[in-house]
Write an enzyme that holds these catalytic residues in place. Structure first.
Site, PDB file in Angstrom:
ATOM      1  N   ALA A  63     -31.555 -43.147 -15.941  1.00  0.00           N
ATOM      2  CA  ALA A  63     -31.708 -42.408 -17.199  1.00  0.00           C
ATOM      3  C   ALA A  63     -33.060 -41.704 -17.182  1.00  0.00           C
ATOM      4  O   ALA A  63     -34.016 -42.186 -16.544  1.00  0.00           O
ATOM      5  CB  ALA A  63     -31.639 -43.377 -18.365  1.00  0.00           C
ATOM      6  N   GLY A 108     -29.532 -46.361 -14.234  1.00  0.00           N
ATOM      7  CA  GLY A 108     -28.264 -45.742 -14.644  1.00  0.00           C
ATOM      8  C   GLY A 108     -27.545 -45.058 -13.491  1.00  0.00           C
ATOM      9  O   GLY A 108     -26.322 -44.909 -13.523  1.00  0.00           O
ATOM     10  N   GLU A 111     -25.649 -47.768 -11.943  1.00  0.00           N
ATOM     11  CA  GLU A 111     -24.554 -48.121 -12.855  1.00  0.00           C
ATOM     12  C   GLU A 111     -23.412 -47.091 -12.764  1.00  0.00           C
ATOM     13  O   GLU A 111     -22.239 -47.446 -12.847  1.00  0.00           O
ATOM     14  CB  GLU A 111     -25.085 -48.232 -14.285  1.00  0.00           C
ATOM     15  CG  GLU A 111     -25.996 -49.459 -14.448  1.00  0.00           C
ATOM     16  CD  GLU A 111     -26.657 -49.502 -15.811  1.00  0.00           C
ATOM     17  OE1 GLU A 111     -27.480 -48.604 -16.096  1.00  0.00           O
ATOM     18  OE2 GLU A 111     -26.335 -50.397 -16.610  1.00  0.00           O
ATOM     19  N   GLU A 131     -35.163 -51.212 -14.179  1.00  0.00           N
ATOM     20  CA  GLU A 131     -35.442 -51.121 -15.623  1.00  0.00           C
ATOM     21  C   GLU A 131     -36.465 -52.146 -16.105  1.00  0.00           C
ATOM     22  O   GLU A 131     -37.251 -51.879 -17.006  1.00  0.00           O
ATOM     23  CB  GLU A 131     -34.146 -51.296 -16.433  1.00  0.00           C
ATOM     24  CG  GLU A 131     -33.172 -50.137 -16.323  1.00  0.00           C
ATOM     25  CD  GLU A 131     -32.131 -50.307 -15.237  1.00  0.00           C
ATOM     26  OE1 GLU A 131     -32.391 -51.046 -14.271  1.00  0.00           O
ATOM     27  OE2 GLU A 131     -31.060 -49.679 -15.354  1.00  0.00           O
TER      28      GLU A 131
HETATM   29  N1  COA Z   1     -36.540 -40.046 -15.372  1.00  0.00           N
HETATM   30  C1  COA Z   1     -37.201 -38.888 -15.469  1.00  0.00           C
HETATM   31  N2  COA Z   1     -37.793 -38.272 -14.431  1.00  0.00           N
HETATM   32  C2  COA Z   1     -37.651 -38.861 -13.226  1.00  0.00           C
HETATM   33  C3  COA Z   1     -36.967 -40.068 -13.042  1.00  0.00           C
HETATM   34  C4  COA Z   1     -36.383 -40.660 -14.183  1.00  0.00           C
HETATM   35  N3  COA Z   1     -35.662 -41.790 -14.110  1.00  0.00           N
HETATM   36  N4  COA Z   1     -37.037 -40.398 -11.744  1.00  0.00           N
HETATM   37  C5  COA Z   1     -37.731 -39.429 -11.130  1.00  0.00           C
HETATM   38  N5  COA Z   1     -38.106 -38.500 -12.024  1.00  0.00           N
HETATM   39  C6  COA Z   1     -38.880 -37.269 -11.779  1.00  0.00           C
HETATM   40  C7  COA Z   1     -40.359 -37.552 -11.603  1.00  0.00           C
HETATM   41  O1  COA Z   1     -40.992 -37.674 -12.859  1.00  0.00           O
HETATM   42  C8  COA Z   1     -40.797 -36.333 -10.838  1.00  0.00           C
HETATM   43  O2  COA Z   1     -40.871 -35.239 -11.730  1.00  0.00           O
HETATM   44  P1  COA Z   1     -42.160 -34.246 -11.646  1.00  0.00           P
HETATM   45  O3  COA Z   1     -42.102 -33.673 -10.260  1.00  0.00           O
HETATM   46  O4  COA Z   1     -41.880 -33.255 -12.716  1.00  0.00           O
HETATM   47  O5  COA Z   1     -43.356 -35.104 -11.869  1.00  0.00           O
HETATM   48  C9  COA Z   1     -39.590 -36.062  -9.936  1.00  0.00           C
HETATM   49  O6  COA Z   1     -38.474 -36.708 -10.546  1.00  0.00           O
HETATM   50  C10 COA Z   1     -39.733 -36.622  -8.544  1.00  0.00           C
HETATM   51  O7  COA Z   1     -40.034 -37.994  -8.648  1.00  0.00           O
HETATM   52  P2  COA Z   1     -41.298 -38.688  -7.939  1.00  0.00           P
HETATM   53  O8  COA Z   1     -41.574 -39.969  -8.663  1.00  0.00           O
HETATM   54  O9  COA Z   1     -42.416 -37.721  -7.804  1.00  0.00           O
HETATM   55  O10 COA Z   1     -40.689 -38.968  -6.478  1.00  0.00           O
HETATM   56  P3  COA Z   1     -41.092 -40.142  -5.480  1.00  0.00           P
HETATM   57  O11 COA Z   1     -40.395 -39.850  -4.213  1.00  0.00           O
HETATM   58  O12 COA Z   1     -42.550 -40.342  -5.448  1.00  0.00           O
HETATM   59  O13 COA Z   1     -40.447 -41.477  -6.117  1.00  0.00           O
HETATM   60  C11 COA Z   1     -38.725 -42.797  -7.168  1.00  0.00           C
HETATM   61  C12 COA Z   1     -39.067 -41.607  -6.230  1.00  0.00           C
HETATM   62  C13 COA Z   1     -37.217 -42.809  -7.349  1.00  0.00           C
HETATM   63  C14 COA Z   1     -39.139 -44.109  -6.513  1.00  0.00           C
HETATM   64  C15 COA Z   1     -39.456 -42.638  -8.520  1.00  0.00           C
HETATM   65  O14 COA Z   1     -39.204 -41.312  -9.005  1.00  0.00           O
HETATM   66  C16 COA Z   1     -39.011 -43.591  -9.612  1.00  0.00           C
HETATM   67  O15 COA Z   1     -39.401 -44.749  -9.588  1.00  0.00           O
HETATM   68  N6  COA Z   1     -38.215 -43.115 -10.586  1.00  0.00           N
HETATM   69  C17 COA Z   1     -37.839 -43.882 -11.740  1.00  0.00           C
HETATM   70  C18 COA Z   1     -36.711 -44.822 -11.392  1.00  0.00           C
HETATM   71  C19 COA Z   1     -36.352 -45.692 -12.594  1.00  0.00           C
HETATM   72  O16 COA Z   1     -37.148 -46.474 -13.077  1.00  0.00           O
HETATM   73  N7  COA Z   1     -35.110 -45.554 -13.043  1.00  0.00           N
HETATM   74  C20 COA Z   1     -34.590 -46.324 -14.136  1.00  0.00           C
HETATM   75  C21 COA Z   1     -34.799 -45.641 -15.413  1.00  0.00           C
HETATM   76  S1  COA Z   1     -34.177 -46.643 -16.725  1.00  0.00           S
END
Ligand code: COA
Length: 257
Positions: A63, A108, A111, A131
Site C-alpha cells: 500500500a 499489500g 497479499e 507492515e
Molecule cells: N509506498 C509509497 N511509496 C513507496 C513504497 C510504498 N509502499 N515503496 C516504495 N515507494 C517509493 C519510494 O518512496 C521511492 O519514491 P521516491 O523515488 O519518490 O522517493 C520509490 O518508490 C523507490 O523506492 P526506494 O525506497 O527508493 O527503493 P529501494 O530500492 O531503495 O528500496 C524497498 C526498495 C522495497 C525495500 C523500499 O522501497 C521499501 O521498503 N518500501 C516500502 C515497503 C513496505 O513497507 N510496504 C508495506 C507498506 S504497508
C-alpha cells in the site's frame, strides 16, 4: 487508466500494475482502477487466464505509505475493506489467475499475490510482510491467506519480523509455486500461461469453482459441489472432444463450450 495497463494475447490477459517509479505501490486510484478492470474482465468470456504483474523492478511494494499519514480508524476500515474486496474478486475470478512476481512483493503486494491461484517468482524477487516496521500489520487478507498457505508458524514469523525472503526461500516455504531465473522470467511465464490457455476454459472454470467451494466451506459441501461441477462437465462439447481425441490418439481442440 492512470495506474494499470492491460495486455492481451491468445486469451491470456496481463494486468500490469503501472507506477514503476513508486514500485507500484497501491494508492486509492489503483484500488479503484483494479476494481473497475476486474468487473469488466469478469464479464469477458474471451479471458482464459489472468496474469497480475508489475512494471519495472517491482511486482508491488505494498500500500502507498503516503496514504497512512491521513488515515483515521474509520477511513482505515474503509481502505482495508476496499482492498479486501479487490483481493476477493481476484480469488474468485472465474478463470486461473497467476501472479508473475517480477520483483519486490511486499505488504499489500504480497497479499495481492496471495489472492492469485498460482505464484511464479523471478529469482530477483523478494517477498515479505514488512507492515510491522510501520507500526501496523497486514490488512488486505494476509493474516488469513498466508497461514493457510504456508502454515501458522512460518506465517507468523514473517509477520512478526517483517523480514523479506528471497525467491529461493519462498520456494522452500511453499509461498510460490515456481521460481524462474530472472533472464528467462517473461519467457517462462508465457510458456506456463499459454499451457493453461490451451486447456478447455469451460472445464478450467468448473475446476476452479470446485476448489474454491471446498476451500470456503465444509468438506461435505465442497465434495457435493465437486460432484455437481464434475457432472456438468458432461454437458460440454469440450468433454466430448477431450475423450474423443484421447481415443483417436490426437491432440484435443477445445472450443471452451
Ligand atoms: N509506498 C509509497 N511509496 C513507496 C513504497 C510504498 N509502499 N515503496 C516504495 N515507494 C517509493 C519510494 O518512496 C521511492 O519514491 P521516491 O523515488 O519518490 O522517493 C520509490 O518508490 C523507490 O523506492 P526506494 O525506497 O527508493 O527503493 P529501494 O530500492 O531503495 O528500496 C524497498 C526498495 C522495497 C525495500 C523500499 O522501497 C521499501 O521498503 N518500501 C516500502 C515497503 C513496505 O513497507 N510496504 C508495506 C507498506 S504497508
Amino acid at each position: 487508466m492512470e495506474t494499470i495497463s492491460l495486455e492481451r494475447k491468445d486469451g491470456v490477459v496481463k494486468l500490469i500494475l503501472n507506477r514503476p517509479d513508486k514500485l507500484n505501490a497501491i494508492n486509492p486510484t489503483m484500488l479503484q482502477e483494479l476494481g473497475a478492470i476486474l468487473s469488466n474482465l469478469i464479464e469477458d468470456d474471451s479471458v482464459k487466464v489472468l496474469v497480475v504483474t508489475g512494471a519495472g523492478r517491482a511486482f508491488c511494494a505494498g500500500a502507498d505509505v503516503n496514504e497512512f499519514t491521513k488515515l483515521t480508524p474509520s477511513s482505515a476500515l474503509k481502505f482495508s475493506r476496499n482492498g479486501k474486496e479487490i483481493m476477493r474478486s481476484i480469488e474468485n475470478f472465474p478463470v486461473p489467475t497467476v501472479a508473475a512476481i517480477n520483483g519486490y512483493a511486499l505488504g499489500g503486494g504480497l497479499e495481492l499475490a496471495l489472492s492469485c491461484d498460482i505464484r511464479i517468482a523471478s529469482s530477483a524477487a523478494q517477498l515479505g510482510l514488512p507492515e510491522i516496521n510501520l507500526g501496523i500489520f497486514p490488512g488486505f487478507g494476509g493474516t488469513v491467506r498466508l497461514p493457510r498457505l504456508i502454515g501458522k508458524a512460518k506465517a507468523l514469523e514473517l509477520m512478526y519480523t517483517g523480514d523479506r525472503v528471497s525467491a529461493e526461500e519462498a520456494m522452500r516455504l511453499g509461498l510460490v509455486n515456481r521460481m524462474v531465473q530472472s533472464e528467462k522470467f517473461e519467457e517462462e511465464v508465457t510458456a506456463f500461461t499459454s499451457k493453461l490457455a490451451s486447456k478447455s476454459p469451460a472445464i478450467l472454470r468448473l475446476l476452479k469453482a470446485s476448489v474454491n467451494a471446498s476451500s470456503n466451506s465444509s468438506e461435505e459441501v465442497g465434495s457435493e459441489v465437486e460432484s455437481l461441477a464434475w457432472a456438468s462437465a458432461f454437458s460440454t462439447d469440450d468433454q466430448k472432444e477431450g475423450v474423443k481425441a484421447f481415443l483417436e490418439r490426437r491432440e484435443p481442440k477445445f472450443l471452451g463450450r
